[in-house]
Design a protein around this motif. Structure first.
Motif, PDB file in Angstrom:
ATOM      1  N   THR A  35       0.845  -1.190   0.000  1.00  0.00           N
ATOM      2  CA  THR A  35       0.000   0.000   0.000  1.00  0.00           C
ATOM      3  C   THR A  35       0.877   1.235   0.000  1.00  0.00           C
ATOM      4  O   THR A  35       1.802   1.356   0.820  1.00  0.00           O
ATOM      5  N   LEU A  36       0.597   2.140  -0.912  1.00  0.00           N
ATOM      6  CA  LEU A  36       1.297   3.418  -0.995  1.00  0.00           C
ATOM      7  C   LEU A  36       0.314   4.520  -0.615  1.00  0.00           C
ATOM      8  O   LEU A  36      -0.795   4.583  -1.148  1.00  0.00           O
ATOM      9  N   ASP A  37       0.702   5.371   0.326  1.00  0.00           N
ATOM     10  CA  ASP A  37      -0.141   6.490   0.755  1.00  0.00           C
ATOM     11  C   ASP A  37       0.739   7.734   0.807  1.00  0.00           C
ATOM     12  O   ASP A  37       1.547   7.900   1.726  1.00  0.00           O
ATOM     13  N   THR A  38       0.601   8.594  -0.199  1.00  0.00           N
ATOM     14  CA  THR A  38       1.436   9.788  -0.318  1.00  0.00           C
ATOM     15  C   THR A  38       0.562  11.029  -0.212  1.00  0.00           C
ATOM     16  O   THR A  38      -0.489  11.118  -0.845  1.00  0.00           O
ATOM     17  N   GLN A  39       1.015  11.986   0.612  1.00  0.00           N
ATOM     18  CA  GLN A  39       0.270  13.228   0.796  1.00  0.00           C
ATOM     19  C   GLN A  39       1.213  14.414   0.674  1.00  0.00           C
ATOM     20  O   GLN A  39       2.237  14.476   1.362  1.00  0.00           O
ATOM     21  N   LEU A  40       0.860  15.333  -0.195  1.00  0.00           N
ATOM     22  CA  LEU A  40       1.547  16.616  -0.300  1.00  0.00           C
ATOM     23  C   LEU A  40       0.615  17.678   0.258  1.00  0.00           C
ATOM     24  O   LEU A  40      -0.507  17.846  -0.237  1.00  0.00           O
ATOM     25  N   ASN A  41       1.058  18.364   1.299  1.00  0.00           N
ATOM     26  CA  ASN A  41       0.244  19.395   1.933  1.00  0.00           C
ATOM     27  C   ASN A  41       0.965  20.734   1.842  1.00  0.00           C
ATOM     28  O   ASN A  41       2.105  20.869   2.314  1.00  0.00           O
ATOM     29  N   TRP A  42       0.286  21.690   1.233  1.00  0.00           N
ATOM     30  CA  TRP A  42       0.847  23.032   1.105  1.00  0.00           C
ATOM     31  C   TRP A  42      -0.173  24.022   1.685  1.00  0.00           C
ATOM     32  O   TRP A  42      -1.190  24.315   1.071  1.00  0.00           O
ATOM     33  N   ASN A  43       0.114  24.491   2.901  1.00  0.00           N
ATOM     34  CA  ASN A  43      -0.735  25.485   3.553  1.00  0.00           C
ATOM     35  C   ASN A  43      -0.169  26.864   3.229  1.00  0.00           C
ATOM     36  O   ASN A  43       0.607  27.446   3.998  1.00  0.00           O
ATOM     37  N   MET A  44      -0.568  27.351   2.091  1.00  0.00           N
ATOM     38  CA  MET A  44       0.053  28.534   1.522  1.00  0.00           C
ATOM     39  C   MET A  44      -0.117  29.772   2.383  1.00  0.00           C
ATOM     40  O   MET A  44       0.764  30.622   2.474  1.00  0.00           O
ATOM     41  N   SER A  45      -1.270  29.889   3.017  1.00  0.00           N
ATOM     42  CA  SER A  45      -1.558  31.021   3.893  1.00  0.00           C
ATOM     43  C   SER A  45      -2.694  30.610   4.806  1.00  0.00           C
ATOM     44  O   SER A  45      -3.163  29.472   4.760  1.00  0.00           O
ATOM     45  N   ALA A  46      -3.143  31.542   5.630  1.00  0.00           N
ATOM     46  CA  ALA A  46      -4.263  31.248   6.516  1.00  0.00           C
ATOM     47  C   ALA A  46      -5.541  30.989   5.733  1.00  0.00           C
ATOM     48  O   ALA A  46      -6.487  30.391   6.255  1.00  0.00           O
ATOM     49  N   ARG A  47      -5.573  31.408   4.461  1.00  0.00           N
ATOM     50  CA  ARG A  47      -6.784  31.265   3.655  1.00  0.00           C
ATOM     51  C   ARG A  47      -6.680  30.207   2.558  1.00  0.00           C
ATOM     52  O   ARG A  47      -7.709  29.780   2.037  1.00  0.00           O
ATOM     53  N   GLN A  48      -5.483  29.813   2.198  1.00  0.00           N
ATOM     54  CA  GLN A  48      -5.329  28.919   1.055  1.00  0.00           C
ATOM     55  C   GLN A  48      -4.598  27.644   1.442  1.00  0.00           C
ATOM     56  O   GLN A  48      -3.626  27.676   2.200  1.00  0.00           O
ATOM     57  N   GLU A  49      -5.077  26.520   0.890  1.00  0.00           N
ATOM     58  CA  GLU A  49      -4.391  25.255   1.090  1.00  0.00           C
ATOM     59  C   GLU A  49      -4.540  24.394  -0.167  1.00  0.00           C
ATOM     60  O   GLU A  49      -5.557  24.442  -0.867  1.00  0.00           O
ATOM     61  N   LEU A  50      -3.507  23.633  -0.426  1.00  0.00           N
ATOM     62  CA  LEU A  50      -3.507  22.688  -1.537  1.00  0.00           C
ATOM     63  C   LEU A  50      -3.104  21.333  -0.974  1.00  0.00           C
ATOM     64  O   LEU A  50      -2.091  21.211  -0.279  1.00  0.00           O
ATOM     65  N   ARG A  51      -3.896  20.323  -1.302  1.00  0.00           N
ATOM     66  CA  ARG A  51      -3.617  18.976  -0.835  1.00  0.00           C
ATOM     67  C   ARG A  51      -3.658  18.019  -2.020  1.00  0.00           C
ATOM     68  O   ARG A  51      -4.618  18.018  -2.791  1.00  0.00           O
ATOM     69  N   VAL A  52      -2.615  17.205  -2.140  1.00  0.00           N
ATOM     70  CA  VAL A  52      -2.571  16.157  -3.150  1.00  0.00           C
ATOM     71  C   VAL A  52      -2.401  14.842  -2.403  1.00  0.00           C
ATOM     72  O   VAL A  52      -1.462  14.681  -1.618  1.00  0.00           O
ATOM     73  N   ARG A  53      -3.305  13.908  -2.650  1.00  0.00           N
ATOM     74  CA  ARG A  53      -3.223  12.617  -1.965  1.00  0.00           C
ATOM     75  C   ARG A  53      -3.357  11.483  -2.972  1.00  0.00           C
ATOM     76  O   ARG A  53      -4.275  11.472  -3.794  1.00  0.00           O
ATOM     77  N   LEU A  54      -2.425  10.553  -2.885  1.00  0.00           N
ATOM     78  CA  LEU A  54      -2.434   9.362  -3.727  1.00  0.00           C
ATOM     79  C   LEU A  54      -2.403   8.136  -2.833  1.00  0.00           C
ATOM     80  O   LEU A  54      -1.503   7.982  -2.001  1.00  0.00           O
ATOM     81  N   GLN A  55      -3.396   7.274  -2.990  1.00  0.00           N
ATOM     82  CA  GLN A  55      -3.422   5.990  -2.310  1.00  0.00           C
ATOM     83  C   GLN A  55      -3.533   4.904  -3.382  1.00  0.00           C
ATOM     84  O   GLN A  55      -4.411   4.972  -4.253  1.00  0.00           O
ATOM     85  N   ALA A  56      -2.661   3.939  -3.295  1.00  0.00           N
ATOM     86  CA  ALA A  56      -2.681   2.833  -4.256  1.00  0.00           C
ATOM     87  C   ALA A  56      -2.382   1.544  -3.513  1.00  0.00           C
ATOM     88  O   ALA A  56      -1.564   1.516  -2.583  1.00  0.00           O
ATOM     89  N   LEU A  57      -3.052   0.467  -3.945  1.00  0.00           N
ATOM     90  CA  LEU A  57      -2.904  -0.820  -3.272  1.00  0.00           C
ATOM     91  C   LEU A  57      -2.801  -1.932  -4.301  1.00  0.00           C
ATOM     92  O   LEU A  57      -3.519  -1.945  -5.307  1.00  0.00           O
ATOM     93  N   GLY A  58      -1.892  -2.849  -4.024  1.00  0.00           N
ATOM     94  CA  GLY A  58      -1.791  -4.078  -4.800  1.00  0.00           C
ATOM     95  C   GLY A  58      -1.808  -5.259  -3.852  1.00  0.00           C
ATOM     96  O   GLY A  58      -1.110  -5.257  -2.833  1.00  0.00           O
ATOM     97  N   LEU A  59      -2.619  -6.281  -4.172  1.00  0.00           N
ATOM     98  CA  LEU A  59      -2.772  -7.436  -3.281  1.00  0.00           C
ATOM     99  C   LEU A  59      -2.782  -8.707  -4.112  1.00  0.00           C
ATOM    100  O   LEU A  59      -3.425  -8.754  -5.175  1.00  0.00           O
TER     101      LEU A  59
END
Length: 745
Positions: free
Chosen positions: A630-654
């Motif tokens: 399982t891969l769980d990657t999160q990029l969090n950019w809290n640019m200011s008190a008003r702006q935020e950017l979140r990139v999340r990737l979850q991938a699973l192989g079984l």
């Protein structure tokens, strides 16, 4: 009149408006005289570790009741030798940073509390507290806060409006509330509080300091219209929606929340879950209508997320299988009359097959006791099904050491004239013998006809459960130890189904530790005697399983420089072979901080499950050797008190390779068989890019791109290959824009 005379007249009039001089401005700066008359608190004691000793750094707080709301100020001394954490966090994000907490029980009865957190960087968290120490961060309130910083330390000011929560009418001009204040030093994890209360104890809300404040009441009418658009990039087409949420508080005792044509488009991503078990997966609810003042409807049955009201049922998959149901409208009324609190909730789905959900909640405070009831009703016109559930709960606190919480529940299901009745009860006894030792007993019984899942959530019925747990707290560890404190728990468990079949006999040992560097550690050992699994075959016979066990170790280190770490390792016995074959899980989550605003966390989990039992059909099961990545990657950019950017990737192989197929015999043994059972493999993907711009309090612009998919195939392919192939999945792909703005009228 000459200009000179006008100036003189204004100068004479100025002293006639003393209220302006005492008005508190929430700017993070405590101006001279601004907090005059406030309650001044200086006795902050260590509660993490829970020693009760004076905090290592001076902390002061001021509490003042004003017509605009409850005003709180903190002054935190933090000399240059103690690192300060300026990491920005998203709202409600849990992070080990410098912060302060105001927790308040507006009624002073230990029933419901509210937590307001402000970090040194100005980020916030707000939560609802129920069941003494259960925190729910899904709720968001509208309140003011500000932070300032200097060489000696930092200062926080907060203003919590009186309309933020329902509260009983004050007798006269004074209101009794429960207050708890704390301050956390991020670099060490030290928590110092007033009063000396801790959520690691059986009681927390009930231990808040009771104090009388000048009573005020505020009214509010707020309307939050929204418009949203979703472009479906797989099936084509665009969906446009508009509607509104309405919040009305005519006085301190009553709150009405309504939503018309609500948009419950997913701006939050659920975690990926691959569930081959018999128990339903539980998901939290972030939808604003269902989080606003929902605390009164909290009615748990003490077992794994159980609730009589599980709001994810509303708007879930329609009864006719046509997809998620649309919600036409919903309304919620909360209030109090004296020591009696009430709540009414009603939601109606759209269309001829739309379900109706209704609930009524009542509680009454008798001082050392609290009693309440919750009645729910769900009508399914498509299924000709009517489900009624009644729960009664009670809490008794005869003294400072003993707390007894109990409830009883009954269900009445009428489907096409066929009536099924079920019942159950739970009770938990918690006894604090002294500051070091405590005990807990839990007993529960659910018969095999109990069914609360039309509106609620219960992992399973048909259960008799008993456990006894002893806890010991260690805080006097040597100064040179890497640990600041330990809490040990020893538990013995006996669990049968309602027909006397043994499902579990377990010894559990748990150690939870705080580290002096601000980190934490968790160790758990389970030892299970041979028992039966009566859910695996979905009603086609229970199967005997050998003795087994599990060992887990989790270590978390907060940010030091540019890095933070979480490491988790798990050893577990095989379902079918017990201790003869041991599986394992390894998880690593390094987080790199490019700056205080930008971070990247990449979690990778590998799991090996030998002899993993998976149900096929009727009494046929397969024992597989399974591997998953399982891969769980999160990029969090809290640019200011008003702006935020979140990139999340979850991938699973079984992957799962069959070792042996089994039939469950009438004697409950797993008997080898030559029935055809296939190997299988799974790939799963969840990907989201979410931009949020905060226009004003509780007013947001969301721009969201999401993509996901799931595929299971009846052939073997390695877990790493399945993980790589998951990136090509595209069952769903959509682009969403949502704009909402709150107007206070």
């Amino acid at each position: 009149m000459s200009l000179r005379r006008m100036v003189c007249a204004l100068a004479l009039l100025t002293p006639c408006v003393p209220a302006l001089a005492s008005t508190i401005t929430i700017d993070g700066h405590m101006s001279p005289g601004e907090w005059q008359g406030a309650r001044h608190v200086t006795h902050f004691r260590d509660v993490q570790p829970l020693t009760g000793a004076p905090g290592s750094q001076p902390t002061e707080a001021w509490i003042k009741s004003t017509p605009q709301g409850l005003a709180i100020a903190f002054r935190c001394i933090q000399p240059p030798g103690i690192p300060r954490t300026h990491q920005r966090t998203r709202r409600d994000e849990d992070a080990q940073v410098d912060r302060v907490n105001l927790m308040i029980d507006f009624n002073g009865d230990g029933r419901t509390g509210y937590d307001f957190t402000v970090t040194l960087a100005g980020s916030i968290t707000d939560e609802v507290i129920t069941n003494e120490s259960s925190f729910d961060s899904d709720w968001d309130g509208d309140w003011q806060h500000a932070v300032s910083e200097d060489k000696r330390g930092w200062t926080v000011e907060m203003l919590i409006p009186w309309y933020i929560a329902p509260m009983r009418r004050a007798p006269g001009d004074r209101r009794t509330v429960g207050i708890y204040l704390d301050r956390i030093i991020g670099s060490t994890g030290e928590r110092m509080a007033w009063p000396t209360a801790s959520f690691t104890r059986a009681r927390f809300l009930s231990d808040f300091h009771r104090m009388k404040l000048k009573a005020y009441s505020q009214s509010l009418l707020a309307v939050t219209p929204y418009v949203s658009g979703i472009a479906d990039r797989v099936n084509g087409g665009t969906t446009l929606k508009s509607g509104a949420d309405i919040f009305w508080k005519p006085n301190g005792q009553t709150q009405l929340t309504a939503t018309i044509n609500p948009d419950f488009g997913q701006v939050e991503s659920d975690d990926l879950v691959v569930n081959f078990g018999a128990e339903e997966t539980f998901f939290s609810d972030k939808r604003p209508f269902f989080t606003e003042n929902q605390g009164i409807f909290d009615f748990g049955l003490l077992i794994d997320n159980s609730q009589l009201i599980y709001t994810r049922r509303v708007g879930a998959a329609a009864d006719d299988g046509s997809g998620p149901a649309d919600i036409k409208a919903a309304v919620k009324l909360n209030g109090s009359v004296g020591d009696t609190h009430y709540g009414v909730l009603s939601a109606q789905e759209a269309g001829d097959v739309g379900r109706s959900f209704n609930a009524v909640r009542l509680t009454h405070d008798f001082g050392t006791q609290m009693a309440g009831l919750l009645l729910t009703r769900v009508d399914h016109p498509y299924l000709d099904r009517h489900a009624t559930v009644l729960g009664v709960d009670h809490r008794w606190q005869p003294n400072d050491q003993l707390t007894v919480t109990s409830n009883a529940v009954g269900s009445h299901i009428d489907q096409k004239g066929q009536v099924v009745n079920g019942s159950g009860f739970t009770s938990i006894i918690q006894y604090e013998m002294n500051p070091v030792w405590s005990q807990q007993w839990i007993v529960m019984h659910f018969d095999d006809q109990l069914n609360i899942d039309d509106f609620g959530y219960l992992p399973r019925n048909n259960l008799d459960y008993l456990h006894w747990e002893v806890r010991r707290r260690e805080t006097n560890l040597p100064a040179g130890s890497m640990y600041a404190s330990h809490q040990w728990r020893w538990r013995v468990v006996a669990m049968d189904n309602d027909h006397g079949l043994a499902l579990q006999r377990q010894l559990r040992i748990v150690r939870t530790s705080d580290l002096r560097n601000g980190g934490s550690e968790y160790v758990q050992l389970n030892l299970n005697a041979p028992a039966y699994d009566d859910l695996l075959t979905r009603g086609h016979g229970a199967v005997w399983l050998p003795a087994g066990g599990m060992f887990e170790f989790d270590h978390q280190t907060p940010r030091k420089g540019a890095w933070a770490w979480e490491l988790d390792a798990n050893l577990a016995s095989s379902d079918i072979a017990g201790y003869k074959r041991i599986g394992y899980t390894i998880k690593a989550v390094p987080t790199y901080f490019f700056s205080d605003a930008l971070s990247l966390a990449t979690g990778l989990t590998y799991q090996y499950q030998p002899g993993w039992l998976v149900w096929q059909h009727d009494n046929l099961v397969g024992a597989f050797d399974g591997h998953s990545l399982t891969l769980d990657t999160q990029l969090n950019w809290n640019m200011s008190a008003r702006q935020e950017l979140r990139v999340r990737l979850q991938a699973l192989g079984l992957d799962a390779r069959l070792r042996q197929a089994y039939r469950v015999s009438p004697s409950r043994k797993a008997v080898p068989t030559n029935d055809a059972v296939n190997d299988f493999s799974v790939r799963n993907l969840g990907f989201q890019i979410r931009y949020r711009y905060i226009l004003a309090p509780l007013s947001d612009l969301y721009v969201v791109y999401s993509r996901g998919g799931y595929q299971m195939q009846s052939l073997y392919d390695s877990a790493d290959a399945r993980l790589r192939q998951s990136f090509s999945l595209r069952d769903t792909e959509q682009f969403l824009v949502k704009l909402s703005y709150r107007f206070d009228l």
